[in-house]
Design an enzyme around this catalytic site. Structure first.
Site, PDB file in Angstrom:
ATOM      1  N   THR A 132      -4.559  -2.463 -11.530  1.00 18.30           N
ATOM      2  CA  THR A 132      -4.665  -1.064 -11.100  1.00 18.30           C
ATOM      3  C   THR A 132      -6.092  -0.689 -10.685  1.00 18.30           C
ATOM      4  O   THR A 132      -7.064  -1.292 -11.150  1.00 18.30           O
ATOM      5  CB  THR A 132      -4.222  -0.161 -12.281  1.00 18.30           C
ATOM      6  N   ASP A 133      -6.188   0.368  -9.869  1.00 14.31           N
ATOM      7  CA  ASP A 133      -7.518   0.887  -9.519  1.00 14.31           C
ATOM      8  C   ASP A 133      -8.182   1.580 -10.711  1.00 14.31           C
ATOM      9  O   ASP A 133      -9.393   1.825 -10.703  1.00 14.31           O
ATOM     10  CB  ASP A 133      -7.436   1.838  -8.322  1.00 14.31           C
ATOM     11  N   GLU A 134      -7.374   1.891 -11.755  1.00 10.16           N
ATOM     12  CA  GLU A 134      -7.938   2.637 -12.892  1.00 10.16           C
ATOM     13  C   GLU A 134      -8.985   1.831 -13.659  1.00 10.16           C
ATOM     14  O   GLU A 134      -9.757   2.393 -14.424  1.00 10.16           O
ATOM     15  CB  GLU A 134      -6.829   3.102 -13.836  1.00 10.16           C
ATOM     16  N   TYR A 158      -5.086   2.759 -21.510  1.00 10.86           N
ATOM     17  CA  TYR A 158      -4.315   1.985 -20.517  1.00 10.86           C
ATOM     18  C   TYR A 158      -5.265   1.239 -19.585  1.00 10.86           C
ATOM     19  O   TYR A 158      -5.127   0.019 -19.380  1.00 10.86           O
ATOM     20  CB  TYR A 158      -3.406   2.920 -19.704  1.00 10.86           C
ATOM     21  N   LYS A 162      -5.862  -2.836 -19.032  1.00  9.85           N
ATOM     22  CA  LYS A 162      -5.695  -3.535 -17.754  1.00  9.85           C
ATOM     23  C   LYS A 162      -7.001  -4.203 -17.345  1.00  9.85           C
ATOM     24  O   LYS A 162      -6.997  -5.288 -16.755  1.00  9.85           O
ATOM     25  CB  LYS A 162      -5.221  -2.566 -16.659  1.00  9.85           C
TER      26      LYS A 162
HETATM   27  P1  NAD Z   1       6.875   0.156 -15.400  1.00 14.94           P
HETATM   28  O1  NAD Z   1       6.446   0.811 -16.658  1.00 14.94           O
HETATM   29  O2  NAD Z   1       7.803   0.888 -14.490  1.00 14.94           O
HETATM   30  O3  NAD Z   1       7.574  -1.248 -15.730  1.00 14.94           O
HETATM   31  C1  NAD Z   1       7.042  -2.153 -16.645  1.00 14.94           C
HETATM   32  C2  NAD Z   1       8.098  -3.228 -16.914  1.00 14.94           C
HETATM   33  O4  NAD Z   1       7.517  -4.178 -17.826  1.00 14.94           O
HETATM   34  C3  NAD Z   1       9.369  -2.686 -17.555  1.00 14.94           C
HETATM   35  O5  NAD Z   1      10.507  -3.223 -16.913  1.00 14.94           O
HETATM   36  C4  NAD Z   1       9.268  -3.183 -18.993  1.00 14.94           C
HETATM   37  O6  NAD Z   1      10.547  -3.415 -19.592  1.00 14.94           O
HETATM   38  C5  NAD Z   1       8.484  -4.472 -18.819  1.00 14.94           C
HETATM   39  N1  NAD Z   1       7.768  -4.861 -20.046  1.00 14.94           N
HETATM   40  C6  NAD Z   1       6.948  -4.092 -20.798  1.00 14.94           C
HETATM   41  N2  NAD Z   1       6.514  -4.783 -21.869  1.00 14.94           N
HETATM   42  C7  NAD Z   1       7.046  -6.027 -21.764  1.00 14.94           C
HETATM   43  C8  NAD Z   1       6.963  -7.199 -22.562  1.00 14.94           C
HETATM   44  N3  NAD Z   1       6.229  -7.213 -23.689  1.00 14.94           N
HETATM   45  N4  NAD Z   1       7.611  -8.307 -22.161  1.00 14.94           N
HETATM   46  C9  NAD Z   1       8.371  -8.286 -21.030  1.00 14.94           C
HETATM   47  N5  NAD Z   1       8.497  -7.208 -20.239  1.00 14.94           N
HETATM   48  C10 NAD Z   1       7.845  -6.078 -20.607  1.00 14.94           C
HETATM   49  O7  NAD Z   1       5.543  -0.266 -14.657  1.00 14.94           O
HETATM   50  P2  NAD Z   1       5.192  -0.239 -13.092  1.00 14.94           P
HETATM   51  O8  NAD Z   1       4.772   1.125 -12.723  1.00 14.94           O
HETATM   52  O9  NAD Z   1       6.272  -0.907 -12.345  1.00 14.94           O
HETATM   53  O10 NAD Z   1       3.883  -1.156 -13.093  1.00 14.94           O
HETATM   54  C11 NAD Z   1       3.991  -2.563 -12.940  1.00 14.94           C
HETATM   55  C12 NAD Z   1       2.601  -3.159 -12.966  1.00 14.94           C
HETATM   56  O11 NAD Z   1       1.839  -2.638 -11.891  1.00 14.94           O
HETATM   57  C13 NAD Z   1       1.814  -2.838 -14.232  1.00 14.94           C
HETATM   58  O12 NAD Z   1       1.072  -3.975 -14.595  1.00 14.94           O
HETATM   59  C14 NAD Z   1       0.893  -1.705 -13.818  1.00 14.94           C
HETATM   60  O13 NAD Z   1      -0.279  -1.734 -14.594  1.00 14.94           O
HETATM   61  C15 NAD Z   1       0.642  -2.048 -12.374  1.00 14.94           C
HETATM   62  N6  NAD Z   1       0.339  -0.909 -11.489  1.00 14.94           N
HETATM   63  C16 NAD Z   1       1.161   0.189 -11.474  1.00 14.94           C
HETATM   64  C17 NAD Z   1       0.894   1.222 -10.578  1.00 14.94           C
HETATM   65  C18 NAD Z   1       1.773   2.435 -10.487  1.00 14.94           C
HETATM   66  O14 NAD Z   1       1.448   3.380  -9.760  1.00 14.94           O
HETATM   67  N7  NAD Z   1       2.909   2.490 -11.168  1.00 14.94           N
HETATM   68  C19 NAD Z   1      -0.207   1.136  -9.723  1.00 14.94           C
HETATM   69  C20 NAD Z   1      -1.035   0.002  -9.787  1.00 14.94           C
HETATM   70  C21 NAD Z   1      -0.743  -1.020 -10.661  1.00 14.94           C
HETATM   71  O1  DAU Z   2      -3.858   4.550 -10.204  1.00 15.07           O
HETATM   72  C1  DAU Z   2      -2.849   3.635 -10.528  1.00 15.07           C
HETATM   73  C2  DAU Z   2      -2.110   4.104 -11.746  1.00 15.07           C
HETATM   74  O2  DAU Z   2      -1.275   5.177 -11.318  1.00 15.07           O
HETATM   75  C3  DAU Z   2      -1.276   3.019 -12.420  1.00 15.07           C
HETATM   76  O3  DAU Z   2      -2.118   2.004 -12.874  1.00 15.07           O
HETATM   77  C4  DAU Z   2      -0.458   3.597 -13.578  1.00 15.07           C
HETATM   78  O4  DAU Z   2       0.392   2.601 -14.114  1.00 15.07           O
HETATM   79  C5  DAU Z   2       0.394   4.728 -13.047  1.00 15.07           C
HETATM   80  O5  DAU Z   2       1.090   5.356 -14.113  1.00 15.07           O
HETATM   81  C6  DAU Z   2      -0.481   5.759 -12.333  1.00 15.07           C
HETATM   82  O6  DAU Z   2      -1.346   6.403 -13.319  1.00 15.07           O
HETATM   83  P1  DAU Z   2      -1.613   7.971 -13.267  1.00 15.07           P
HETATM   84  O7  DAU Z   2      -2.085   8.432 -14.575  1.00 15.07           O
HETATM   85  O8  DAU Z   2      -2.449   8.308 -12.069  1.00 15.07           O
HETATM   86  O9  DAU Z   2      -0.117   8.485 -12.958  1.00 15.07           O
HETATM   87  P2  DAU Z   2       0.641   9.809 -13.431  1.00 15.07           P
HETATM   88  O10 DAU Z   2       1.838   9.940 -12.540  1.00 15.07           O
HETATM   89  O11 DAU Z   2       0.869   9.817 -14.899  1.00 15.07           O
HETATM   90  O12 DAU Z   2      -0.386  10.953 -13.084  1.00 15.07           O
HETATM   91  C7  DAU Z   2      -0.814  11.181 -11.758  1.00 15.07           C
HETATM   92  C8  DAU Z   2      -1.757  12.363 -11.794  1.00 15.07           C
HETATM   93  O13 DAU Z   2      -1.017  13.540 -12.114  1.00 15.07           O
HETATM   94  C9  DAU Z   2      -2.826  12.252 -12.858  1.00 15.07           C
HETATM   95  O14 DAU Z   2      -4.019  12.849 -12.356  1.00 15.07           O
HETATM   96  C10 DAU Z   2      -2.280  13.068 -14.024  1.00 15.07           C
HETATM   97  C11 DAU Z   2      -1.472  14.146 -13.330  1.00 15.07           C
HETATM   98  N1  DAU Z   2      -0.254  14.622 -14.010  1.00 15.07           N
HETATM   99  C12 DAU Z   2       0.609  13.703 -14.513  1.00 15.07           C
HETATM  100  C13 DAU Z   2       1.778  14.102 -15.127  1.00 15.07           C
HETATM  101  C14 DAU Z   2       2.743  13.113 -15.701  1.00 15.07           C
HETATM  102  C15 DAU Z   2       0.024  15.978 -14.069  1.00 15.07           C
HETATM  103  O15 DAU Z   2      -0.770  16.808 -13.588  1.00 15.07           O
HETATM  104  N2  DAU Z   2       1.182  16.382 -14.661  1.00 15.07           N
HETATM  105  C16 DAU Z   2       2.074  15.499 -15.199  1.00 15.07           C
HETATM  106  O16 DAU Z   2       3.117  15.939 -15.736  1.00 15.07           O
END
Ligand code: NAD
Ligand code: DAU
Length: 348
Positions: A132-134, A158, A162
């Protein structure tokens, strides 16, 4: 290729699985189905001869080694993780366990398998670690964008977990020679996301008539990328990426949380007007800020564009339209589900 996808029942992992199976790769989806995992997200490929699923925990060296040795992969794409920042504030230790320990366990199992391969197989093997960019922390009001050389300054548990897993992945490359590629992506938007994150949560609360909660003053900025564009980047990293390198993916679609919610509300007003004729904006409520809330992220994807030939197809506008249309057609995805395990407690 024979590819193990970890986290293939999650939001992004399931999109990776759907894409690889359609591209005729042999895929083993390895996921232990936490609250965020749902096999309905891979229903369209379930039953296809080149798709298999194994319920396994990446923290179990035995289970992971068994799956790897039995499947004999050419590549592992690692997406399994605890992914929600708010949950990492509520309960950080599961993030350390899954994201740090789990990744190290998986790297070690991959290495034990890889080291026994022929020289040619060793060279061709890939471990793509999806991150992630975080990890780069907060750009604040300074301007600029994260490049692959930006320092790691994670803010949330988190992000720290990562960052640690990125470092472990890099260490297995530098120390043991495992062909690891790291990727760092901005916020994904799209179908099949568990409804705790901003986009599905805002759509859900809007439709059920609850408050659409925005943390703080709503000025925090995220860079949004359609999930399938992220997947294209990951596949290109798998096919063309250089082991030992990392690649950033982002949409050049920066948007404040307030503006994003506003956009969602105006589309909802058009697509599914409220019974009283008022705008969904009426439901917006600014609430207490997230602890340690990073103000701004922005990603520079120049390396991925130049070296992998990657570019996103969707804009923020088309991403929002497609995503909203999908959730309106699949409203069951806006309901919290307990039926897939809940190791980190119930949704809140
Ligand atoms: P998600 O939470 O939707 O899915 C995570 C999956 O991992 C689930 O299916 C869960 O069952 C599985 N999992 C969790 N713990 C596990 C374990 N111990 N063993 C096996 N499986 C397990 O997550 P996502 O949003 O699809 O993110 C996927 C990846 O991409 C993550 O590594 C996250 O850090 C990264 N990422 C997410 C975003 C985003 O915006 N969602 C952006 C950048 C990077
Ligand atoms: O930047 C990449 C990341 O984006 C991934 O690595 C994470 O897995 C993914 O969950 C996401 O993280 P964020 O914290 O940015 O996502 P979230 O949707 O939780 O929040 C997006 C923005 O919105 C953040 O600034 C917090 C804000 N927010 C979030 C929720 C859930 C709100 O204002 N209200 C809300 O109810």
């Amino acid at each position: 290729m024979k590819v193990i996808v970890t986290g293939g029942a999650g939001f992004i992992g399931s999109a990776v699985v759907r894409r690889l199976v359609k591209d005729r790769h042999q895929v083993l989806n390895l996921d232990n189905l936490t609250y965020a995992g749902n096999l309905k997200s891979v229903a369209e490929v379930t039953g296809m001869s080149n798709y298999r699923y194994a319920r396994a925990d990446i923290c179990s060296g035995r289970a992971v080694a068994h799956a790897i040795n039995e499947f004999q992969p050419d590549a592992i794409m690692h997406l399994a993780a605890e992914s929600h920042v708010d949950r990492s504030i509520e309960g950080p230790l599961i993030f350390v366990q899954t994201n740090v320990v789990g990744t190290a366990v998986l790297l070690e199992a991959a290495y034990e398998y890889w080291v026994e391969l022929s020289d040619e197989q060793k060279q061709n093997f890939r471990f793509v670690h999806v991150s992630t960019d975080e990890v780069f922390g907060d750009l604040g009001t300074e301007g600029g964008r994260f490049t692959e050389d930006s320092p790691y300054r994670p803010s949330s548990p988190y992000a720290a977990s990562k960052a640690a897993s990125d470092h472990f992945a890099r260490a297995w490359n530098l120390t043991f020679g495992l062909p690891v590629i790291n990727t760092n992506c901005s916020n994904n938007i799209g179908p099949f996301q568990y409804p705790e994150k901003l986009v599905p949560s805002a759509i859900r609360t809007a439709l059920v008539g609850d408050a659409i909660q925005i943390y703080g003053d709503g000025t925090n900025i995220r860079d949004w990328l359609y999930v399938d564009d992220h997947v294209s980047g990951l596949v290109l990293a798998l096919e063309k990426g250089e082991p030992g390198k990392s690649y950033n993916f982002g949409g050049i679609s920066e948007c404040s949380n307030s503006d994003l919610v506003d956009l969602l509300c105006s589309h909802l007003d058009a697509l599914k007007p409220r019974d009283d004729g008022k705008s969904y904006r009426e439901q917006v409520k600014f609430i207490d800020d997230r602890l340690g809330h990073d103000l701004r992220y922005s990603i520079d994807s120049t390396r991925a564009r130049k070296e992998l030939g990657w570019s996103p197809v969707d804009t923020l506008a088309t991403s929002v339209e497609k995503t909203l249309a999908w959730y309106l057609e699949n409203p069951e995805w806006l309901e919290f589900s307990d039926s897939y395990g809940s190791r980190v407690g119930k949704p809140y």
